[in-house]
Design a protein around this motif. Structure first.
Motif, short mmCIF file in Angstrom:
data_model
loop_
_atom_site.label_atom_id
_atom_site.label_comp_id
_atom_site.label_asym_id
_atom_site.label_seq_id
_atom_site.Cartn_x
_atom_site.Cartn_y
_atom_site.Cartn_z
N ARG A 17 6.09 45.91 99.91
CA ARG A 17 5.81 45.01 98.80
C ARG A 17 6.97 45.07 97.81
O ARG A 17 7.37 46.15 97.37
N ASN A 18 7.53 43.94 97.44
CA ASN A 18 8.65 43.88 96.50
C ASN A 18 8.15 44.24 95.10
O ASN A 18 7.15 43.72 94.63
N ILE A 19 8.89 45.10 94.41
CA ILE A 19 8.47 45.54 93.07
C ILE A 19 8.45 44.38 92.09
O ILE A 19 7.66 44.36 91.14
N THR A 20 9.28 43.37 92.31
CA THR A 20 9.27 42.19 91.43
C THR A 20 7.93 41.46 91.53
O THR A 20 7.39 41.01 90.52
N ASP A 21 7.40 41.36 92.74
CA ASP A 21 6.09 40.72 92.92
C ASP A 21 4.99 41.54 92.25
O ASP A 21 4.08 40.98 91.63
N ILE A 22 5.08 42.86 92.36
CA ILE A 22 4.10 43.73 91.71
C ILE A 22 4.20 43.58 90.20
O ILE A 22 3.19 43.47 89.50
N ALA A 23 5.42 43.56 89.67
CA ALA A 23 5.62 43.40 88.22
C ALA A 23 5.04 42.08 87.73
O ALA A 23 4.43 42.02 86.67
N ASP A 24 5.22 41.02 88.52
CA ASP A 24 4.65 39.72 88.15
C ASP A 24 3.13 39.80 88.06
O ASP A 24 2.52 39.22 87.16
N GLU A 25 2.51 40.52 88.99
CA GLU A 25 1.05 40.65 88.97
C GLU A 25 0.57 41.55 87.84
O GLU A 25 -0.56 41.42 87.37
N LEU A 26 1.42 42.48 87.39
CA LEU A 26 1.03 43.36 86.28
C LEU A 26 0.92 42.62 84.96
O LEU A 26 0.12 42.99 84.10
N ARG A 27 1.73 41.57 84.79
CA ARG A 27 1.67 40.82 83.54
C ARG A 27 0.29 40.20 83.41
O ARG A 27 -0.20 39.53 84.30
N GLY A 28 -0.34 40.47 82.32
CA GLY A 28 -1.69 39.98 82.10
C GLY A 28 -2.76 41.03 82.36
O GLY A 28 -3.89 40.88 81.94
N VAL A 29 -2.41 42.12 83.07
CA VAL A 29 -3.37 43.21 83.29
C VAL A 29 -3.53 43.97 81.99
O VAL A 29 -2.56 44.48 81.43
N CYS A 30 -4.73 43.99 81.46
CA CYS A 30 -5.04 44.76 80.24
C CYS A 30 -4.04 44.52 79.11
O CYS A 30 -3.60 45.45 78.45
N GLY A 31 -3.67 43.28 78.91
CA GLY A 31 -2.80 42.94 77.78
C GLY A 31 -1.32 43.17 78.00
O GLY A 31 -0.54 43.05 77.07
N ILE A 32 -0.89 43.49 79.23
CA ILE A 32 0.54 43.69 79.49
C ILE A 32 1.25 42.35 79.37
O ILE A 32 0.85 41.37 79.99
N THR A 33 2.31 42.33 78.58
CA THR A 33 3.06 41.08 78.38
C THR A 33 4.46 41.16 78.97
O THR A 33 5.02 40.15 79.37
N ILE A 34 5.05 42.35 79.00
CA ILE A 34 6.43 42.52 79.46
C ILE A 34 6.49 43.68 80.44
O ILE A 34 5.92 44.74 80.19
N VAL A 35 7.18 43.47 81.56
CA VAL A 35 7.42 44.53 82.53
C VAL A 35 8.90 44.50 82.88
O VAL A 35 9.38 43.53 83.46
N ASP A 36 9.63 45.53 82.50
CA ASP A 36 11.05 45.66 82.87
C ASP A 36 11.13 46.81 83.87
O ASP A 36 10.70 47.92 83.57
N GLN A 62 7.77 53.82 97.86
CA GLN A 62 8.84 53.74 96.88
C GLN A 62 8.27 54.08 95.50
O GLN A 62 7.08 54.00 95.28
N ILE A 63 9.16 54.44 94.58
CA ILE A 63 8.73 54.72 93.21
C ILE A 63 9.67 53.99 92.26
O ILE A 63 10.87 53.90 92.50
N THR A 64 9.09 53.44 91.21
CA THR A 64 9.85 52.65 90.24
C THR A 64 9.44 53.04 88.83
O THR A 64 8.25 53.11 88.54
N ASP A 65 10.42 53.31 87.97
CA ASP A 65 10.15 53.50 86.55
C ASP A 65 10.15 52.12 85.91
O ASP A 65 11.03 51.30 86.18
N CYS A 66 9.16 51.88 85.06
CA CYS A 66 9.05 50.59 84.38
C CYS A 66 8.83 50.81 82.89
O CYS A 66 8.21 51.79 82.48
N ASN A 67 9.32 49.88 82.11
CA ASN A 67 9.02 49.83 80.69
C ASN A 67 8.11 48.64 80.49
O ASN A 67 8.43 47.53 80.92
N ILE A 68 6.97 48.88 79.87
CA ILE A 68 6.01 47.80 79.64
C ILE A 68 5.71 47.67 78.15
O ILE A 68 5.86 48.63 77.40
N LYS A 69 5.29 46.50 77.76
CA LYS A 69 4.74 46.26 76.43
C LYS A 69 3.37 45.63 76.63
O LYS A 69 3.18 44.82 77.54
N PHE A 70 2.42 46.02 75.78
CA PHE A 70 1.07 45.52 75.93
C PHE A 70 0.35 45.52 74.59
O PHE A 70 0.71 46.25 73.66
#
Length: 111
Positions: free
Chosen positions: A32-51, A63-71
């Motif tokens: 699964r591409n992490i970009t696709d996962i990040a797209d699906e995370l937006r909107g989960v419990c108020g998440i607005t930004i996923v870098d 795989q493991i990915t560090d992400c910065n989120i805003k919510f």
């Protein structure tokens, strides 16, 4: 600034949703591409930004990915919100672990 404008500004600041930022680790399936996962995370419990930062392979299928989120805080407490966010994020196809590392309130810019 008029009294009406001042009152409106004060009320707007007090009633605005609380914005937080967090660093999280996401362990996911490498099919699964992490970009696709990040797209699906937006909107989960108020998440607005996923870098996302560069993904590291942990093996043939993981795989493991560090992400910065805003919510926005949408629960009665930050602890409850983070637990719910982790639970909902793990329901996204390919996500095995969603682990918050640190969380802090976003400070408003003065000016």
């Amino acid at each position: 600034m008029s009294v009406e404008d001042t009152i409106h500004e004060i009320l707007g600041e007090e009633l605005a949703p609380l914005l937080y930022k967090a660093k999280v680790k996401i362990r996911s399936s490498s099919d699964r591409n992490i970009t696709d996962i990040a797209d699906e995370l937006r909107g989960v419990c108020g998440i607005t930004i996923v870098d996302t930062e560069p993904t590291k392979d942990l093996g043939k299928h993981t795989q493991i990915t560090d992400c910065n989120i805003k919510f926005f805080l949408t629960s009665t407490s930050l602890d409850r919100h983070m637990k719910r966010m982790s639970h909902v994020a793990r329901r996204i196809k390919g996500v095995m672990q969603f682990k918050p590392l640190n969380v802090e309130k976003v400070k408003k810019k003065q000016g």
